[in-house]
Design a protein around this motif. Structure first.
Motif, PDB file in Angstrom:
ATOM      1  N   LEU A   3       0.844  -1.190   0.000  1.00 29.37           N
ATOM      2  CA  LEU A   3       0.000   0.000   0.000  1.00 29.37           C
ATOM      3  C   LEU A   3       0.879   1.240   0.000  1.00 29.37           C
ATOM      4  O   LEU A   3       1.730   1.422   0.879  1.00 29.37           O
ATOM      5  CB  LEU A   3      -0.908  -0.008   1.227  1.00 29.37           C
ATOM      6  N   HIS A   4       0.676   2.099  -1.025  1.00 27.39           N
ATOM      7  CA  HIS A   4       1.440   3.344  -1.137  1.00 27.39           C
ATOM      8  C   HIS A   4       0.567   4.490  -0.649  1.00 27.39           C
ATOM      9  O   HIS A   4      -0.471   4.787  -1.227  1.00 27.39           O
ATOM     10  CB  HIS A   4       1.873   3.575  -2.583  1.00 27.39           C
ATOM     11  N   LEU A   5       0.997   5.165   0.421  1.00 23.49           N
ATOM     12  CA  LEU A   5       0.230   6.251   0.999  1.00 23.49           C
ATOM     13  C   LEU A   5       0.660   7.592   0.419  1.00 23.49           C
ATOM     14  O   LEU A   5       1.783   7.740  -0.070  1.00 23.49           O
ATOM     15  CB  LEU A   5       0.416   6.269   2.523  1.00 23.49           C
ATOM     16  N   ARG A   6      -0.236   8.556   0.481  1.00 22.39           N
ATOM     17  CA  ARG A   6       0.057   9.915   0.033  1.00 22.39           C
ATOM     18  C   ARG A   6       0.151  10.810   1.269  1.00 22.39           C
ATOM     19  O   ARG A   6      -0.850  11.223   1.838  1.00 22.39           O
ATOM     20  CB  ARG A   6      -1.024  10.417  -0.911  1.00 22.39           C
ATOM     21  N   THR A   7       1.372  11.101   1.686  1.00 19.62           N
ATOM     22  CA  THR A   7       1.579  11.914   2.878  1.00 19.62           C
ATOM     23  C   THR A   7       1.329  13.380   2.567  1.00 19.62           C
ATOM     24  O   THR A   7       1.877  13.911   1.605  1.00 19.62           O
ATOM     25  CB  THR A   7       3.014  11.739   3.401  1.00 19.62           C
ATOM     26  N   PRO A   8       0.514  14.076   3.354  1.00 22.29           N
ATOM     27  CA  PRO A   8       0.282  15.507   3.115  1.00 22.29           C
ATOM     28  C   PRO A   8       1.584  16.293   3.199  1.00 22.29           C
ATOM     29  O   PRO A   8       2.491  15.955   3.971  1.00 22.29           O
ATOM     30  CB  PRO A   8      -0.681  15.897   4.252  1.00 22.29           C
ATOM     31  N   ALA A   9       1.673  17.326   2.374  1.00 23.87           N
ATOM     32  CA  ALA A   9       2.877  18.151   2.383  1.00 23.87           C
ATOM     33  C   ALA A   9       3.117  18.725   3.775  1.00 23.87           C
ATOM     34  O   ALA A   9       2.193  19.212   4.435  1.00 23.87           O
ATOM     35  CB  ALA A   9       2.733  19.271   1.363  1.00 23.87           C
ATOM     36  N   GLY A  10       4.371  18.664   4.235  1.00 21.41           N
ATOM     37  CA  GLY A  10       4.727  19.186   5.540  1.00 21.41           C
ATOM     38  C   GLY A  10       4.541  18.200   6.674  1.00 21.41           C
ATOM     39  O   GLY A  10       4.759  18.542   7.843  1.00 21.41           O
ATOM     40  N   TYR A  11       4.139  16.969   6.365  1.00 22.77           N
ATOM     41  CA  TYR A  11       3.916  15.958   7.393  1.00 22.77           C
ATOM     42  C   TYR A  11       4.763  14.715   7.111  1.00 22.77           C
ATOM     43  O   TYR A  11       5.269  14.517   6.008  1.00 22.77           O
ATOM     44  CB  TYR A  11       2.442  15.573   7.474  1.00 22.77           C
ATOM     45  N   GLN A  12       4.855  13.881   8.129  1.00 23.71           N
ATOM     46  CA  GLN A  12       5.626  12.641   8.026  1.00 23.71           C
ATOM     47  C   GLN A  12       4.813  11.508   8.622  1.00 23.71           C
ATOM     48  O   GLN A  12       4.147  11.670   9.655  1.00 23.71           O
ATOM     49  CB  GLN A  12       6.957  12.780   8.768  1.00 23.71           C
ATOM     50  N   LEU A  13       4.817  10.359   7.980  1.00 24.01           N
ATOM     51  CA  LEU A  13       4.120   9.177   8.483  1.00 24.01           C
ATOM     52  C   LEU A  13       4.751   8.759   9.804  1.00 24.01           C
ATOM     53  O   LEU A  13       5.956   8.531   9.890  1.00 24.01           O
ATOM     54  CB  LEU A  13       4.224   8.052   7.457  1.00 24.01           C
ATOM     55  N   SER A  14       3.925   8.682  10.859  1.00 23.50           N
ATOM     56  CA  SER A  14       4.473   8.392  12.185  1.00 23.50           C
ATOM     57  C   SER A  14       4.074   7.025  12.728  1.00 23.50           C
ATOM     58  O   SER A  14       4.837   6.394  13.469  1.00 23.50           O
ATOM     59  CB  SER A  14       4.036   9.475  13.183  1.00 23.50           C
ATOM     60  N   SER A  15       2.880   6.527  12.363  1.00 26.77           N
ATOM     61  CA  SER A  15       2.477   5.197  12.833  1.00 26.77           C
ATOM     62  C   SER A  15       1.347   4.667  11.960  1.00 26.77           C
ATOM     63  O   SER A  15       0.639   5.429  11.303  1.00 26.77           O
ATOM     64  CB  SER A  15       2.019   5.245  14.302  1.00 26.77           C
ATOM     65  N   VAL A  16       1.204   3.335  11.976  1.00 25.69           N
ATOM     66  CA  VAL A  16       0.177   2.670  11.172  1.00 25.69           C
ATOM     67  C   VAL A  16      -0.420   1.526  11.974  1.00 25.69           C
ATOM     68  O   VAL A  16       0.304   0.785  12.656  1.00 25.69           O
ATOM     69  CB  VAL A  16       0.757   2.124   9.848  1.00 25.69           C
ATOM     70  N   THR A  17      -1.739   1.381  11.892  1.00 23.70           N
ATOM     71  CA  THR A  17      -2.392   0.210  12.459  1.00 23.70           C
ATOM     72  C   THR A  17      -3.162  -0.502  11.356  1.00 23.70           C
ATOM     73  O   THR A  17      -3.693   0.139  10.444  1.00 23.70           O
ATOM     74  CB  THR A  17      -3.356   0.580  13.596  1.00 23.70           C
ATOM     75  N   VAL A  18      -3.207  -1.831  11.449  1.00 25.49           N
ATOM     76  CA  VAL A  18      -3.974  -2.643  10.519  1.00 25.49           C
ATOM     77  C   VAL A  18      -4.924  -3.502  11.343  1.00 25.49           C
ATOM     78  O   VAL A  18      -4.491  -4.296  12.189  1.00 25.49           O
ATOM     79  CB  VAL A  18      -3.062  -3.537   9.644  1.00 25.49           C
ATOM     80  N   ASN A  19      -6.210  -3.293  11.132  1.00 23.63           N
ATOM     81  CA  ASN A  19      -7.250  -3.974  11.928  1.00 23.63           C
ATOM     82  C   ASN A  19      -7.030  -3.764  13.422  1.00 23.63           C
ATOM     83  O   ASN A  19      -7.198  -4.679  14.241  1.00 23.63           O
ATOM     84  CB  ASN A  19      -7.287  -5.465  11.597  1.00 23.63           C
ATOM     85  N   GLY A  20      -6.616  -2.536  13.768  1.00 25.00           N
ATOM     86  CA  GLY A  20      -6.453  -2.161  15.173  1.00 25.00           C
ATOM     87  C   GLY A  20      -5.116  -2.505  15.785  1.00 25.00           C
ATOM     88  O   GLY A  20      -4.832  -2.096  16.920  1.00 25.00           O
ATOM     89  N   ALA A  21      -4.268  -3.253  15.072  1.00 20.87           N
ATOM     90  CA  ALA A  21      -2.966  -3.656  15.616  1.00 20.87           C
ATOM     91  C   ALA A  21      -1.850  -2.840  14.967  1.00 20.87           C
ATOM     92  O   ALA A  21      -1.896  -2.531  13.782  1.00 20.87           O
ATOM     93  CB  ALA A  21      -2.725  -5.145  15.383  1.00 20.87           C
ATOM     94  N   THR A  22      -0.837  -2.484  15.771  1.00 19.40           N
ATOM     95  CA  THR A  22       0.304  -1.738  15.243  1.00 19.40           C
ATOM     96  C   THR A  22       0.986  -2.532  14.130  1.00 19.40           C
ATOM     97  O   THR A  22       1.182  -3.747  14.244  1.00 19.40           O
ATOM     98  CB  THR A  22       1.313  -1.455  16.366  1.00 19.40           C
ATOM     99  N   HIS A  23       1.343  -1.818  13.045  1.00 20.02           N
ATOM    100  CA  HIS A  23       1.906  -2.485  11.876  1.00 20.02           C
ATOM    101  C   HIS A  23       3.142  -1.724  11.411  1.00 20.02           C
ATOM    102  O   HIS A  23       3.226  -0.498  11.543  1.00 20.02           O
ATOM    103  CB  HIS A  23       0.870  -2.536  10.751  1.00 20.02           C
ATOM    104  N   SER A  24       4.113  -2.448  10.879  1.00 15.27           N
ATOM    105  CA  SER A  24       5.343  -1.830  10.377  1.00 15.27           C
ATOM    106  C   SER A  24       5.066  -1.046   9.103  1.00 15.27           C
ATOM    107  O   SER A  24       4.105  -1.311   8.382  1.00 15.27           O
ATOM    108  CB  SER A  24       6.412  -2.889  10.127  1.00 15.27           C
ATOM    109  N   PHE A  25       5.934  -0.068   8.818  1.00 20.04           N
ATOM    110  CA  PHE A  25       5.771   0.765   7.621  1.00 20.04           C
ATOM    111  C   PHE A  25       7.122   1.359   7.249  1.00 20.04           C
ATOM    112  O   PHE A  25       8.089   1.310   8.024  1.00 20.04           O
ATOM    113  CB  PHE A  25       4.757   1.888   7.883  1.00 20.04           C
ATOM    114  N   ASP A  26       7.181   1.898   6.036  1.00 25.59           N
ATOM    115  CA  ASP A  26       8.390   2.555   5.546  1.00 25.59           C
ATOM    116  C   ASP A  26       8.064   4.037   5.399  1.00 25.59           C
ATOM    117  O   ASP A  26       7.361   4.450   4.471  1.00 25.59           O
ATOM    118  CB  ASP A  26       8.812   1.967   4.195  1.00 25.59           C
ATOM    119  N   ALA A  27       8.566   4.866   6.324  1.00 32.78           N
ATOM    120  CA  ALA A  27       8.235   6.285   6.329  1.00 32.78           C
ATOM    121  C   ALA A  27       8.830   7.012   5.130  1.00 32.78           C
ATOM    122  O   ALA A  27       8.239   7.965   4.616  1.00 32.78           O
ATOM    123  CB  ALA A  27       8.717   6.931   7.621  1.00 32.78           C
TER     124      ALA A  27
END
Length: 276
Positions: A3-27
């Motif tokens: 899944l490729h996310l579109r981060t809003p300008a000026g922000y950084q991906l800080s955390s992700v949950t999948v079905n309520g559980a913390t999930h790894s990601f590539d910021a």
């Protein structure tokens, strides 16, 4: 699934949950690897202000090639859309890579007005396989490289096909039609060249031995005429009147003379030369 996310300008991906559980990601790449999904997944992404401010994003989308198959040595148009997001206008380069020996153009440029909202810009280019390219599937890679951003790539598969050396009638017979009227007859019988021999009869208004679209073969002009086909005993229902290439004017190869009537399975199919 990636899944490729579109981060809003000026922000950084800080955390992700999948079905309520913390999930790894590539910021940096702004992606979440969901693996092989077997059910619905709910993904929640959280963002925070950070070092991602000012980072431009651009990726190639809606890639297409036309036609879907290309002959060796023939140019193939490639089109697509650059989708971009940044704090202002996102500029950069879009390039295409192909198998070794293929002709590819130099990288082109893009300029997408964004200002914090997703923007798009279409692009078009072309590639050309060498004349000795074997028939088969090949992959092209389109890459967008935004200024002050990370390159992103997408792939598209094309088919290289070589023309058959067989004559037209042989190619039709390879489809195993249940009936094949070539319409190259000289008499009143429309001969069925399939193994079932469901011959038809030309009715009034049918003129044989006319010019057709295939060099060396004749055709039939239907000026109010038709071919009457009897029911096939113990087989598929093919009885009735088959009409192809109706021509209300003179029997003229540019006015709709019919070259063939073919009926694979239960579907009636007729081909014509010229308009109609």
């Amino acid at each position: 699934m990636l899944l490729h996310l579109r981060t809003p300008a000026g922000y950084q991906l800080s955390s992700v949950t999948v079905n309520g559980a913390t999930h790894s990601f590539d910021a940096t790449a702004q992606t979440v690897d969901l693996g092989a999904l077997s059910a619905t997944a709910t993904v929640v992404a959280h963002y925070a202000t950070g070092s991602a401010a000012g980072v431009n994003q651009a990726s190639p989308t809606v890639l297409s090639v036309a036609p879907g198959a290309v002959r060796p040595g023939q140019p193939l148009p490639v089109t697509g859309t650059v989708e971009a997001l940044g704090s202002g206008t996102v500029t950069g380069a879009v390039s295409i890579s192909a198998p070794k020996g293929w002709t590819v153009p130099a990288a082109g440029s893009f300029s997408v007005a964004s200002s914090g909202a997703i923007g798009w810009q279409k692009f078009s280019t072309s590639v050309q396989p060498p004349a000795n390219t074997p028939a088969g599937s090949y992959q092209l890679t389109v890459t967008t490289t935004p200024a002050n951003g990370t390159p992103a790539s997408s792939n598209v598969t094309i088919q290289v096909a070589t023309p058959s050396t067989s004559d037209y009638a042989s190619l039709v017979e390879l489809d195993h039609p249940t009936a094949y009227w070539r319409l190259d007859d000289t008499g009143s019988t429309a001969v069925d060249s399939s193994p079932y021999h469901t011959n038809g009869t030309y009715q009034a208004g049918s003129t044989t031995t006319q010019s057709g679209p295939i060099v060396g073969d004749t055709a039939v002009c239907f000026n109010g005429g038709y071919v009457s086909v009897p029911p096939r005993a113990g087989g598929l229902a093919v009885g009735g009147h088959l009409v192809g290439g109706v021509d209300q004017g003179q029997c003229d190869p540019t006015a709709g003379n019919s070259r063939e009537i073919r009926q694979p399975a239960l579907q009636r199919l007729w081909r014509t030369a010229g308009p109609g």
